[in-house]
Design an enzyme around this catalytic site. Structure first.
Site, PDB file in Angstrom:
ATOM      1  N   TYR A 148     -61.507   0.118  -4.257  1.00  0.00           N
ATOM      2  CA  TYR A 148     -60.286   0.758  -5.167  1.00  0.00           C
ATOM      3  C   TYR A 148     -60.856   1.652  -6.136  1.00  0.00           C
ATOM      4  O   TYR A 148     -60.258   2.536  -6.467  1.00  0.00           O
ATOM      5  CB  TYR A 148     -59.632  -0.454  -5.663  1.00  0.00           C
ATOM      6  CG  TYR A 148     -58.258  -0.068  -6.277  1.00  0.00           C
ATOM      7  CD1 TYR A 148     -57.180   0.649  -5.995  1.00  0.00           C
ATOM      8  CD2 TYR A 148     -58.285  -0.654  -7.601  1.00  0.00           C
ATOM      9  CE1 TYR A 148     -56.172   0.930  -6.478  1.00  0.00           C
ATOM     10  CE2 TYR A 148     -56.987  -0.256  -8.632  1.00  0.00           C
ATOM     11  CZ  TYR A 148     -56.125   0.481  -7.994  1.00  0.00           C
ATOM     12  OH  TYR A 148     -54.991   0.752  -8.919  1.00  0.00           O
ATOM     13  N   VAL A 191     -50.471 -11.829 -13.926  1.00  0.00           N
ATOM     14  CA  VAL A 191     -48.807 -12.214 -14.769  1.00  0.00           C
ATOM     15  C   VAL A 191     -48.199 -12.916 -13.657  1.00  0.00           C
ATOM     16  O   VAL A 191     -47.444 -14.008 -13.647  1.00  0.00           O
ATOM     17  CB  VAL A 191     -48.290 -11.086 -15.104  1.00  0.00           C
ATOM     18  CG1 VAL A 191     -46.939 -11.322 -15.544  1.00  0.00           C
ATOM     19  CG2 VAL A 191     -49.027 -10.438 -16.284  1.00  0.00           C
TER      20      VAL A 191
END
Length: 313
Positions: A148, A191
């Site tokens: 990535y 989160v």
């Protein structure tokens, strides 16, 4: 510049970030082609536009060429969470390289402006804090996150080479941690991990001692930044993120306080190449785009938690 509505191609348009961008473009009266292979995107994220005459969904993988007539390309397609991009790292690298190559080729043919959704991961585990766009990063090219990190770095390279060779109109956004409704419950992002664990009554898992820091930008703020970048004159790269820095432990404590203050925090080993610090310097975005985040973490957590409460039933 066309006289009527702009014709927008949003790759990854059924994903978390892409679908919020689709909403904004549709609400602005523009035409939207939403392209997604639904690997991490969900058709339900754009279901509200399904029968709208200005909207079209195209199931397609950006690693394969496609011929379309568009005015602007918002190139967001790529799995962006470690769990998903590490599932098939070769595919992730192909998506960043071939996907960007194909979209740049399309942009060149139809003379469209292209915005690349790059990432703060291009900075790696930074030894400069906060991170400015001029910082070249500290990335492990053979680590488990490299598919990535390095994929997005080569995507930026392709964009600037197309600009130099062919005069292509490009915009580069380096996106920092973003959160909000439509995140996936299993995406492995901090989160969503904390909220899902708390809603399920499970201990909240910290990797390491929780002292590593992140900056969390609410999705509406981020989309506003993308729109200003696409419509402005600055090529970038431009950091888009919230400069308010929190430790992972502070985030866990905020989530716990809102859902179940009795939950314990537990520690597990830190993953390989996990950045110790991540905070954007947004002076360039403020100056070039007149942009800065408006939603605090405290404000943004409320609708995000509400989304996961509905999702998990």
């Amino acid at each position: 510049m066309p006289s009527g509505p702009m014709r927008n191609l949003v790759t990854g348009g059924a994903g978390f970030l892409g679908s919020h961008l689709v909403d904004r473009l549709m609400q602005a009266g523009e035409e939207v082609l939403c392209l997604d292979n639904t690997f991490t995107g969900r058709k339900a994220n754009v279901r509200q536009w399904w029968d709208h005459p200005r909207f079209e969904f195209i199931r397609h993988d950006v690693t394969e060429p496609i011929k379309l007539e568009v005015d602007r390309i918002w190139h967001l397609a790529c799995p962006a969470s470690p769990i998903h991009y590490q599932t098939n790292p070769v595919k992730t690298a192909k998506t960043s390289f071939l996907g960007t190559y194909n979209m740049l080729g399309l942009a060149r043919r139809v003379k469209a402006r292209l915005l690349l959704a790059s990432t703060s991961e291009v900075y790696g585990d930074p030894d400069v804090h906060p991170q400015l766009e001029s910082y070249r990063g500290c990335v492990n090219p053979i680590g488990i996150r490299a598919c990535y990190d390095e994929g997005k770095r080569i995507a930026e390279t392709l964009c600037f080479d197309y600009q130099r060779m062919h005069g292509s109109e490009i915009r580069i956004a380096r996106i920092f941690n973003t959160y909000g409704p439509r995140m996936l419950a299993d995406d492995g992002r901090v989160v969503s991990n904390f909220i899902v664990q708390a809603l399920r009554g499970e201990p909240i898992t910290l990797y390491g001692d929780g002292s590593q820091s992140r900056s969390f930008c609410y999705v509406d703020d981020l989309v506003e930044g993308l729109i200003r970048l696409m419509n402005g004159t600055s090529t970038g790269p431009i950091n888009l993120g919230n400069p308010h820095e929190f430790t992972i432990r502070q985030l866990a404590e905020q989530v716990r306080a809102r859902i179940n203050p009795e939950l314990p925090l537990i520690e597990k080993p830190l993953p390989a190449d996990d950045p110790r610090q991540r905070q954007p310097d947004i002076v360039l975005a403020q100056r070039a785009l007149g942009w800065q985040p408006q939603v605090s973490l405290e404000q943004g957590l409320e609708p995000t938690i509400a989304w996961f409460q509905e999702l998990l039933g």
